[in-house]
Write an enzyme that holds these catalytic residues in place. Structure first.
Site, PDB file in Angstrom:
ATOM      1  N   HIS A 119       0.819  -1.211   0.000  1.00 16.76           N
ATOM      2  CA  HIS A 119       0.000   0.000   0.000  1.00 16.76           C
ATOM      3  C   HIS A 119       0.856   1.265   0.000  1.00 16.76           C
ATOM      4  O   HIS A 119       1.912   1.332   0.614  1.00 16.76           O
ATOM      5  CB  HIS A 119      -0.922  -0.006   1.219  1.00 16.76           C
ATOM      6  CG  HIS A 119      -0.185  -0.020   2.535  1.00 16.76           C
ATOM      7  ND1 HIS A 119       0.229   1.121   3.171  1.00 16.76           N
ATOM      8  CD2 HIS A 119       0.220  -1.049   3.315  1.00 16.76           C
ATOM      9  CE1 HIS A 119       0.847   0.804   4.299  1.00 16.76           C
ATOM     10  NE2 HIS A 119       0.856  -0.518   4.405  1.00 16.76           N
ATOM     11  N   ASP A 120       0.386   2.255  -0.740  1.00 14.29           N
ATOM     12  CA  ASP A 120       0.963   3.601  -0.759  1.00 14.29           C
ATOM     13  C   ASP A 120       2.346   3.665  -1.392  1.00 14.29           C
ATOM     14  O   ASP A 120       3.038   4.679  -1.264  1.00 14.29           O
ATOM     15  CB  ASP A 120       1.025   4.187   0.662  1.00 14.29           C
ATOM     16  CG  ASP A 120      -0.340   4.248   1.319  1.00 14.29           C
ATOM     17  OD1 ASP A 120      -1.190   5.032   0.858  1.00 14.29           O
ATOM     18  OD2 ASP A 120      -0.567   3.494   2.291  1.00 14.29           O
ATOM     19  N   GLY A 137       5.058  -0.989   2.685  1.00 12.95           N
ATOM     20  CA  GLY A 137       4.206   0.189   2.569  1.00 12.95           C
ATOM     21  C   GLY A 137       4.962   1.503   2.541  1.00 12.95           C
ATOM     22  O   GLY A 137       5.968   1.681   3.223  1.00 12.95           O
TER      23      GLY A 137
END
Length: 255
Positions: A119-120, A137
Site C-alpha cells: 500500500h501507498d 508500505g
C-alpha cells in the site's frame, strides 16, 4: 476477447480490445485501457485504473485491500501506467488514507513472478523487480531501478533512480540514485556504471558520477558535507538526480 467464464462487474470500464482470460474477476470501479491483456485467474479490484498495453499474467492480484491493520475499508486507489508486464502471482495493493490514498506504478515496468507492491508505494518507469522482490508500505522507487530477486525493502524507504540491488538484499535505509547495494542489511558496493554505458551516457558524465561516488562513500564525509562538495562539482542533469535523491532522504542513506 472476454472468456465466457470471466466475471466482470457491469460498473467496470474496459476498452473494446481488452482481453480477459478464463476465470478472471474484475470488480467495479476498475478502468482498463486499450491493448491490455488479462490472463486467466486474475483478480482486479477497484478503485483501480490500468493504462494501455499492459499484460497481467495468471493468478495476479491487483488492487486488493491492503494488509495495514489501520485500513478500515476506505475508498483508496491504485493507478498503473502503460506497457507494464506483471507476471504470475504478483500482488499489488491499494493505498491508505494515512498517506495519499494511492498506490502508483508508472510505465514500462517488469514485475516478475511473486513480486509484492504494498500500500501507498510509488514506483516510477522502466523498473525491473525480479522474482519475489517485495517493497513494503509507503516505499518510493524512482525510474530505471533494478531490484534483484528476493530483495526486501523496508517501509518508507526511498530508492533513487537507476539504483540496483543484488539478490536477497535487505534494504533498511534509503538508496541514493545510481548506487548498487547488496547484503543483509544492504550496504553500498559501487555505482551502476555499466548501466550508464548501456544508456549511452558520455564518458564525462560517468567520470563526474564516479567522482561523486568517491566523495559520498570514500572520503569519510557526513551527508551534509558530501552534499556541499557535490553541489560544487560541474552541474549536469545526471548529477542533479543524485543530489536530489540525497536531499529527499528521511531514513538516512545506505552506506
Amino acid at each position: 476477447m472476454i472468456h465466457p467464464t470471466a466475471i466482470i462487474d457491469p460498473a467496470a470500464e474496459l476498452a473494446e480490445d481488452v482481453q480477459v482470460g478464463p476465470y478472471s474477476i474484475i470488480g467495479p470501479d476498475v478502468t482498463i485501457g486499450a491493448g491490455t491483456v488479462i490472463a486467466s485467474h486474475v483478480v482486479i479490484k477497484g478503485p483501480t485504473t490500468i493504462g494501455k498495453n499492459n499484460h497481467i499474467f495468471q493468478f495476479a492480484s491487483v488492487g486488493e485491500d491492503c494488509q495495514d491493520k489501520k485500513y478500515k475499508g476506505e475508498p483508496t486507489r491504485l493507478e498503473i501506467g502503460d506497457d507494464n508486464i506483471i507476471r504470475e502471482s504478483v500482488t499489488i495493493h491499494r493505498g491508505t488514507i494515512q498517506d495519499n490514498s494511492l498506490t502508483k506504478i508508472g510505465s514500462r515496468n517488469l514485475l516478475m513472478a511473486y513480486v509484492h507492491v504494498a500500500h501507498d508505494c510509488i514506483v516510477g518507469d522502466d523498473c525491473i523487480f525480479a522474482n519475489n522482490a517485495s517493497i513494503a508500505g509507503h516505499a518510493q522507487v524512482g525510474n530505471g531501478v533494478i531490484l534483484g530477486g528476493m530483495t526486501g525493502v523496508h517501509q518508507f524507504c526511498k530508492i533513487g533512480s537507476y539504483a540496483m540491488t543484488s539478490g536477497c538484499s535487505l534494504v533498511l535505509k534509503d538508496i541514493p540514485a545510481y548506487i548498487m547495494v547488496s547484503g543483509n542489511p544492504a550496504s553500498a558496493r559501487s555505482m551502476n556504471f555499466e548501466g550508464m554505458k548501456r544508456r549511452g551516457w558520455s564518458k564525462e558524465v560517468i567520470a563526474s558520477l564516479r567522482q561523486a561516488y568517491k566523495l559520498l562513500y570514500r572520503q569519510g564525509l557526513t551527508l551534509e558535507q558530501a552534499l556541499t562538495e557535490l553541489e560544487a562539482l560541474p552541474s549536469s542533469s545526471e548529477l542533479q538526480i543524485l543530489i536530489d535523491s540525497l536531499k529527499a532522504s528521511e531514513r538516512g542513506i545506505t552506506r
